[in-house]
Design a protein around this motif. Structure first.
Motif, PDB file in Angstrom:
ATOM      1  N   PRO A 180       0.565  -1.110   0.137  1.00 54.78           N
ATOM      2  CA  PRO A 180       0.130  -0.051   0.061  1.00 54.78           C
ATOM      3  C   PRO A 180       0.977   1.308  -0.157  1.00 54.78           C
ATOM      4  CG  PRO A 180      -0.910  -1.790   1.505  1.00 54.78           C
ATOM      5  CD  PRO A 180       0.376  -2.211   1.085  1.00 54.78           C
ATOM      6  N   HIS A 185       0.657   4.163  -2.974  1.00 46.03           N
ATOM      7  CA  HIS A 185       0.561   5.520  -2.334  1.00 46.03           C
ATOM      8  C   HIS A 185       1.588   6.144  -3.403  1.00 46.03           C
ATOM      9  CE1 HIS A 185       2.075   8.996  -0.396  1.00 46.03           C
ATOM     10  NE2 HIS A 185       3.360   8.669  -0.320  1.00 46.03           N
ATOM     11  N   LYS A 188      -0.036   6.511  -6.968  1.00 43.37           N
ATOM     12  CA  LYS A 188      -1.091   7.774  -7.054  1.00 43.37           C
ATOM     13  C   LYS A 188      -0.605   9.106  -6.631  1.00 43.37           C
ATOM     14  CE  LYS A 188      -5.193   6.679  -5.246  1.00 43.37           C
ATOM     15  NZ  LYS A 188      -6.093   6.750  -6.315  1.00 43.37           N
ATOM     16  N   ASP A 206      -3.078   3.507   5.493  1.00 39.96           N
ATOM     17  CA  ASP A 206      -4.507   3.827   5.521  1.00 39.96           C
ATOM     18  C   ASP A 206      -4.780   5.094   5.032  1.00 39.96           C
ATOM     19  OD1 ASP A 206      -5.210   1.458   6.783  1.00 39.96           O
ATOM     20  OD2 ASP A 206      -4.942   2.304   8.739  1.00 39.96           O
ATOM     21  N   THR A 207      -3.685   5.807   4.530  1.00 46.34           N
ATOM     22  CA  THR A 207      -4.025   7.349   4.109  1.00 46.34           C
ATOM     23  C   THR A 207      -4.117   7.176   2.530  1.00 46.34           C
ATOM     24  OG1 THR A 207      -1.539   7.530   3.879  1.00 46.34           O
ATOM     25  CG2 THR A 207      -2.548   8.414   5.863  1.00 46.34           C
ATOM     26  N   VAL A 208      -4.092   6.049   1.873  1.00 47.45           N
ATOM     27  CA  VAL A 208      -4.185   5.990   0.391  1.00 47.45           C
ATOM     28  C   VAL A 208      -5.102   4.851   0.324  1.00 47.45           C
ATOM     29  CG1 VAL A 208      -2.625   3.982   0.007  1.00 47.45           C
ATOM     30  CG2 VAL A 208      -3.039   5.550  -1.702  1.00 47.45           C
ATOM     31  N   THR A 209      -6.087   5.218  -0.730  1.00 51.10           N
ATOM     32  CA  THR A 209      -7.411   4.399  -1.326  1.00 51.10           C
ATOM     33  C   THR A 209      -6.877   3.741  -2.611  1.00 51.10           C
ATOM     34  OG1 THR A 209      -8.817   5.520  -0.013  1.00 51.10           O
ATOM     35  CG2 THR A 209      -9.571   3.865  -1.661  1.00 51.10           C
ATOM     36  N   PRO A 210      -6.835   2.253  -2.956  1.00 52.40           N
ATOM     37  CA  PRO A 210      -6.234   1.862  -4.353  1.00 52.40           C
ATOM     38  C   PRO A 210      -7.680   2.126  -5.031  1.00 52.40           C
ATOM     39  CG  PRO A 210      -6.075   0.101  -2.370  1.00 52.40           C
ATOM     40  CD  PRO A 210      -6.673   1.377  -1.910  1.00 52.40           C
ATOM     41  N   ASP A 211      -7.323   2.322  -6.310  1.00 49.85           N
ATOM     42  CA  ASP A 211      -8.441   2.351  -7.510  1.00 49.85           C
ATOM     43  C   ASP A 211      -8.979   1.269  -7.645  1.00 49.85           C
ATOM     44  OD1 ASP A 211      -8.101   5.281  -8.599  1.00 49.85           O
ATOM     45  OD2 ASP A 211      -6.004   4.713  -8.677  1.00 49.85           O
ATOM     46  N   VAL A 213      -8.973  -3.121  -6.052  1.00 47.13           N
ATOM     47  CA  VAL A 213      -8.078  -4.300  -5.146  1.00 47.13           C
ATOM     48  C   VAL A 213      -8.756  -5.441  -5.805  1.00 47.13           C
ATOM     49  CG1 VAL A 213      -8.072  -5.562  -2.940  1.00 47.13           C
ATOM     50  CG2 VAL A 213      -8.313  -3.130  -3.006  1.00 47.13           C
TER      51      VAL A 213
END
Length: 231
Positions: A180, A185, A188, A206-211, A213
């Motif tokens: 992640p 991170h 992105k 936790d501060t990044v959200t994948p486009d 999974v």
């Protein structure tokens, strides 16, 4: 924006995740070439050196090479020792069985395929692995951190990988990885889409959200087709 390139992480992504105890790996390598009374000492020196260089890559985003590991440990490796190292690692390097089909499907769609790996190994070692597994000819370009100044998540590492496949628009690129922080991170932050292949051993970020999974590589094509269609 249509997808022009998909760039993959190597270990844990194009190869399935393996739990590996690095100290034991070094002991096996040393035991094949050193007097028994030197094995533990030299193996520990090599492990400590490798740990320090991985720390540098993680905290400072500066790359390292296998030569630096041996130099920092004060060890002069022989060709035979390096051959043993490659052999000891071989069971952990086999390409995911789903990868060849996915790479072919991407290329049939006119999408460039690349690799960007945080690694201390040489290009030659990686290409030997890819050739062995029948995927070397499916890659349009590859960047190994051992050949550039940076490690992921540094943006320059991602730009180097884009250049290697001949694409200059990050919004047209997808990066696929299992970490992640380094992979998602990093991608992105550099303007690429990020697809996570999760495993329980890699620390969360936790501060990044994948486009997206995905649980397996063959799930990737659905998302690539969706993005290319504008969905």
């Amino acid at each position: 924006m249509a997808v022009s390139a998909v760039i993959f992480d190597w270990g844990g992504t194009l190869t399935p995740w393996h739990d590996i105890e690095l100290g034991e790996m070094w002991r096996r390598i040393c035991a094949a070439h050193l007097d028994p009374d030197r094995v533990e000492e030299v193996a520990k020196a090599l492990l400590d050196a490798e740990d320090e260089l991985w720390r540098r890559g993680r905290d400072e985003h500066r790359s390292a090479t296998l030569d630096e590991v041996f130099a920092l440990a004060g060890v002069e490796p022989t060709e035979a020792m390096l051959a043993t190292q490659f052999e000891v690692w071989t069971p952990h390097t086999f390409t995911d069985p789903a990868a060849p089909g996915v790479l072919r499907e991407l290329r049939e769609r006119g999408i460039k395929v690349g690799v960007l790996s945080n690694t201390m190994w040489s290009r030659d070692w990686h290409e030997r692995i890819f050739a062995r597994d029948g995927v070397l000819d499916l890659l349009d370009g590859a960047v190994y951190s051992s050949e550039i100044p940076w490690t992921k998540p540094h943006a320059e590492a991602f730009r180097a990988a884009m250049a290697a496949v001949g694409v200059d628009d990050p919004s047209a690129c997808v990066y696929v990885g299992d970490r992640p922080y380094d992979d998602i991170h990093g991608a992105k932050s550099a303007g690429l889409r990020g697809v996570l292949v999760p495993n329980s051993r890699v620390p969360a970020w936790d501060t990044v959200t994948p486009d997206a999974v995905i649980k397996s590589l063959d799930e990737l094509l659905h998302h690539v087709d969706r993005w290319s269609s504008g969905a």
